[in-house]
Design a protein around this motif. Structure first.
Motif, PDB file in Angstrom:
ATOM      1  N   ILE A 144       0.827  -1.210   0.000  1.00  0.00           N
ATOM      2  CA  ILE A 144       0.000   0.000   0.000  1.00  0.00           C
ATOM      3  C   ILE A 144       0.863   1.263   0.000  1.00  0.00           C
ATOM      4  O   ILE A 144       0.593   2.226  -0.724  1.00  0.00           O
ATOM      5  N   LYS A 145       1.916   1.282   0.805  1.00  0.00           N
ATOM      6  CA  LYS A 145       2.717   2.503   0.947  1.00  0.00           C
ATOM      7  C   LYS A 145       3.703   2.706  -0.204  1.00  0.00           C
ATOM      8  O   LYS A 145       4.251   3.805  -0.371  1.00  0.00           O
ATOM      9  N   SER A 146       3.952   1.656  -0.994  1.00  0.00           N
ATOM     10  CA  SER A 146       4.908   1.770  -2.096  1.00  0.00           C
ATOM     11  C   SER A 146       4.369   2.669  -3.201  1.00  0.00           C
ATOM     12  O   SER A 146       3.160   2.692  -3.470  1.00  0.00           O
ATOM     13  N   ARG A 147       5.259   3.387  -3.857  1.00  0.00           N
ATOM     14  CA  ARG A 147       4.871   4.282  -4.950  1.00  0.00           C
ATOM     15  C   ARG A 147       4.441   3.466  -6.166  1.00  0.00           C
ATOM     16  O   ARG A 147       3.306   3.570  -6.629  1.00  0.00           O
ATOM     17  N   LYS A 148       5.321   2.629  -6.694  1.00  0.00           N
ATOM     18  CA  LYS A 148       4.997   1.732  -7.803  1.00  0.00           C
ATOM     19  C   LYS A 148       5.049   0.284  -7.301  1.00  0.00           C
ATOM     20  O   LYS A 148       5.882  -0.067  -6.471  1.00  0.00           O
ATOM     21  N   LYS A 149       4.136  -0.513  -7.851  1.00  0.00           N
ATOM     22  CA  LYS A 149       4.078  -1.928  -7.467  1.00  0.00           C
ATOM     23  C   LYS A 149       4.241  -2.765  -8.730  1.00  0.00           C
ATOM     24  O   LYS A 149       3.410  -2.694  -9.640  1.00  0.00           O
ATOM     25  N   PHE A 150       5.298  -3.549  -8.799  1.00  0.00           N
ATOM     26  CA  PHE A 150       5.561  -4.382  -9.971  1.00  0.00           C
ATOM     27  C   PHE A 150       5.258  -5.847  -9.640  1.00  0.00           C
ATOM     28  O   PHE A 150       5.732  -6.361  -8.619  1.00  0.00           O
ATOM     29  N   VAL A 151       4.484  -6.498 -10.498  1.00  0.00           N
ATOM     30  CA  VAL A 151       4.154  -7.911 -10.313  1.00  0.00           C
ATOM     31  C   VAL A 151       5.047  -8.736 -11.239  1.00  0.00           C
ATOM     32  O   VAL A 151       4.994  -8.583 -12.461  1.00  0.00           O
ATOM     33  N   MET A 195      -2.940 -15.477  -2.625  1.00  0.00           N
ATOM     34  CA  MET A 195      -2.985 -14.182  -3.296  1.00  0.00           C
ATOM     35  C   MET A 195      -4.296 -13.453  -2.995  1.00  0.00           C
ATOM     36  O   MET A 195      -4.313 -12.249  -2.727  1.00  0.00           O
ATOM     37  N   GLU A 196      -5.419 -14.168  -3.029  1.00  0.00           N
ATOM     38  CA  GLU A 196      -6.700 -13.525  -2.758  1.00  0.00           C
ATOM     39  C   GLU A 196      -6.790 -13.065  -1.307  1.00  0.00           C
ATOM     40  O   GLU A 196      -7.380 -12.016  -1.014  1.00  0.00           O
ATOM     41  N   MET A 197      -6.217 -13.842  -0.382  1.00  0.00           N
ATOM     42  CA  MET A 197      -6.190 -13.413   1.021  1.00  0.00           C
ATOM     43  C   MET A 197      -5.393 -12.129   1.179  1.00  0.00           C
ATOM     44  O   MET A 197      -5.786 -11.217   1.911  1.00  0.00           O
ATOM     45  N   LEU A 198      -4.257 -12.047   0.490  1.00  0.00           N
ATOM     46  CA  LEU A 198      -3.428 -10.848   0.570  1.00  0.00           C
ATOM     47  C   LEU A 198      -4.178  -9.647   0.000  1.00  0.00           C
ATOM     48  O   LEU A 198      -4.177  -8.563   0.595  1.00  0.00           O
ATOM     49  N   CYS A 199      -4.823  -9.834  -1.139  1.00  0.00           N
ATOM     50  CA  CYS A 199      -5.590  -8.735  -1.748  1.00  0.00           C
ATOM     51  C   CYS A 199      -6.774  -8.339  -0.872  1.00  0.00           C
ATOM     52  O   CYS A 199      -7.118  -7.149  -0.783  1.00  0.00           O
ATOM     53  N   ALA A 200      -7.400  -9.321  -0.212  1.00  0.00           N
ATOM     54  CA  ALA A 200      -8.512  -9.010   0.689  1.00  0.00           C
ATOM     55  C   ALA A 200      -8.021  -8.192   1.876  1.00  0.00           C
ATOM     56  O   ALA A 200      -8.702  -7.256   2.331  1.00  0.00           O
ATOM     57  N   ASP A 201      -6.830  -8.521   2.379  1.00  0.00           N
ATOM     58  CA  ASP A 201      -6.248  -7.766   3.492  1.00  0.00           C
ATOM     59  C   ASP A 201      -5.958  -6.329   3.061  1.00  0.00           C
ATOM     60  O   ASP A 201      -6.226  -5.375   3.804  1.00  0.00           O
ATOM     61  N   ILE A 202      -5.409  -6.179   1.869  1.00  0.00           N
ATOM     62  CA  ILE A 202      -5.148  -4.835   1.337  1.00  0.00           C
ATOM     63  C   ILE A 202      -6.444  -4.052   1.219  1.00  0.00           C
ATOM     64  O   ILE A 202      -6.518  -2.871   1.603  1.00  0.00           O
ATOM     65  N   ASN A 203      -7.478  -4.699   0.695  1.00  0.00           N
ATOM     66  CA  ASN A 203      -8.756  -4.013   0.495  1.00  0.00           C
ATOM     67  C   ASN A 203      -9.354  -3.544   1.818  1.00  0.00           C
ATOM     68  O   ASN A 203      -9.913  -2.441   1.909  1.00  0.00           O
ATOM     69  N   LYS A 204      -9.225  -4.370   2.868  1.00  0.00           N
ATOM     70  CA  LYS A 204      -9.749  -3.965   4.173  1.00  0.00           C
ATOM     71  C   LYS A 204      -8.982  -2.769   4.731  1.00  0.00           C
ATOM     72  O   LYS A 204      -9.557  -1.886   5.364  1.00  0.00           O
ATOM     73  N   LYS A 205      -7.677  -2.741   4.477  1.00  0.00           N
ATOM     74  CA  LYS A 205      -6.856  -1.656   5.003  1.00  0.00           C
ATOM     75  C   LYS A 205      -7.131  -0.323   4.298  1.00  0.00           C
ATOM     76  O   LYS A 205      -7.069   0.732   4.923  1.00  0.00           O
ATOM     77  N   ILE A 206      -7.417  -0.379   2.993  1.00  0.00           N
ATOM     78  CA  ILE A 206      -7.635   0.884   2.274  1.00  0.00           C
ATOM     79  C   ILE A 206      -9.081   1.356   2.376  1.00  0.00           C
ATOM     80  O   ILE A 206      -9.399   2.501   2.025  1.00  0.00           O
ATOM     81  N   GLY A 207      -9.973   0.493   2.876  1.00  0.00           N
ATOM     82  CA  GLY A 207     -11.356   0.890   3.083  1.00  0.00           C
ATOM     83  C   GLY A 207     -12.062   1.282   1.805  1.00  0.00           C
ATOM     84  O   GLY A 207     -12.020   0.559   0.809  1.00  0.00           O
ATOM     85  N   TYR A 208     -12.681   2.484   1.812  1.00  0.00           N
ATOM     86  CA  TYR A 208     -13.466   2.943   0.660  1.00  0.00           C
ATOM     87  C   TYR A 208     -12.659   3.807  -0.312  1.00  0.00           C
ATOM     88  O   TYR A 208     -13.220   4.446  -1.189  1.00  0.00           O
ATOM     89  N   SER A 209     -11.355   3.832  -0.142  1.00  0.00           N
ATOM     90  CA  SER A 209     -10.543   4.762  -0.934  1.00  0.00           C
ATOM     91  C   SER A 209     -10.581   4.476  -2.434  1.00  0.00           C
ATOM     92  O   SER A 209     -10.279   5.357  -3.241  1.00  0.00           O
TER      93      SER A 209
END
Length: 285
Positions: free
Chosen positions: A134-141, A253-267
C-alpha cells in the motif's frame, strides 16, 4: 499412515470399535472418502458407534478423524512433491502409481495446499506485506511461465485497488526493461516456484540494488529468491500429476488482496464506480 494404524491397534476399543478399526486398516483408500453414515451402512453398525469410535481414538468426532486419516494417507500415496521439477519425470511417476480415485486425490492435495497457507504464514506476515504494498509508490508484479496466470490475476485485482500497479510479462519488453527505473519507494511482488527462473532472480537483484521492497511468494524458505525478500510467503504446490497445483497460490494471493482491500477501506470506491460506468455502457461484464 503408520501412526494412524498404530493408534487403531493400540487403543482399547469395544467389539464394534474393533470391527470399524479392522475395516479402516484393510480399506484405507476407500475409508478416506466415506462418511460416518457410509461406514455404518457398510458394516451394519450404528452411525453413533462410528462417532464413538472416533472419539475413543482421541478425535473430536468422525470428521476430525477422517481429516487426519486423509492427510496421513495422502502423505504416503497421493502427493508428488514440487521438488520433482521435470514434468516428464513427474508424468512417468503419476502413471506408474495407477491411482484410481483421482478426483478424491485432487481434493486431498488441494485441501493440503490451501491449509499450508494458514499453517506456514501468520496474520502478521499478511499485514506487513499489505502495508508494504500500500505505501509503495509503484508496485511491480513479477511472474513468469506457469506463474503468469496468478501474476495476471494479482495485477488485475491490485489495479482496481491501488494506483501505479504494473505487470512485467508483456511481449514487448521483458522484466528487466520494466524495472529499469525502479526506486527505493517501490516494491515488487514475485511468484517463484520450481523450476526457478534465472530471469526472475535477476529482476529481484535489480529491486534489491534499488532498495525497493520485495515480497516473494514461493514454495519453501530455502527457495532461490527467499534470501532477497523483505517478506516471504510459502505455499504447497503438491499434486498427483505432472504439473504443480496453483489453487493454494491463488488462495494466498486472494487473502493478501482481501487484506489490502480492508486496510484501504473505501478509498478505491470512486475508481470502481468509474470503471462500472463505462463497462455498463459497453455491456461487457
Amino acid at each position: 499412515m503408520n501412526e494412524i494404524k498404530e493408534l487403531l491397534k493400540s487403543t482399547k476399543l469395544t467389539k464394534t470399535g474393533k470391527v470399524i478399526a479392522e475395516f479402516i486398516i484393510d480399506n484405507v483408500e476407500e475409508a478416506c472418502f466415506m462418511t460416518s453414515t457410509d461406514i455404518a451402512m457398510k458394516l451394519s453398525v450404528s452411525e453413533s458407534s462410528v462417532i464413538r469410535f472416533s472419539r475413543a481414538l482421541g478425535f473430536t468426532g468422525f470428521m476430525d478423524f477422517q481429516r487426519n486419516l486423509r492427510n496421513s494417507y495422502k502423505d504416503n500415496v497421493y502427493s508428488m512433491s514440487s521438488n520433482i521439477t521435470v514434468p516428464y519425470e513427474r508424468l512417468k511417476m503419476s502413471m506408474e502409481r495407477g491411482e484410481a480415485n483421482f478426483m478424491e486425490e485432487f481434493l486431498v492435495n488441494t485441501e493440503a495446499n490451501i491449509s499450508s497457507v494458514l499453517k506456514n504464514n501468520s496474520r502478521e506476515t499478511f499485514d506487513k506485506a499489505a502495508d508494504l504494498i500500500i505505501k509503495s509508490r509503484k508496485k511491480f508484479v513479477i511472474a513468469s511461465r506457469a506463474n503468469s496466470g496468478v501474476g495476471a490475476y494479482t495485477y488485475f485485482l491490485l489495479k482496481h485497488m491501488l494506483p501505479d500497479v504494473y505487470p512485467t510479462n508483456d511481449s514487448n519488453a521483458n522484466v528487466i526493461d520494466h524495472l529499469s527505473d525502479i526506486g527505493k519507494e517501490d516494491c515488487v511482488i514475485v511468484y517463484s516456484f520450481p523450476r526457478y527462473s534465472k530471469l526472475d532472480k535477476m529482476a529481484v537483484q535489480m529491486a534489491e540494488d534499488a532498495g525497493a521492497g520485495i515480497v516473494v511468494i514461493t514454495d519453501k524458505r530455502s527457495a532461490l529468491l527467499a534470501q532477497y525478500a523483505d517478506i516471504v510467503f510459502t505455499v504447497g504446490l503438491n499434486s498427483s500429476t505432472f504439473f504443480n497445483s496453483y489453487v493454494g497460490v491463488e488462495f494466498l494471493m486472494e487473502m493478501l488482496c482481501a487484506d489490502i482491500n480492508k486496510k484501504i477501506g473505501y478509498s478505491n470506491e470512486e475508481k470502481l464506480k468509474n470503471i462500472d460506468k463505462y463497462i455498463n455502457e459497453l455491456q461487457v461484464y
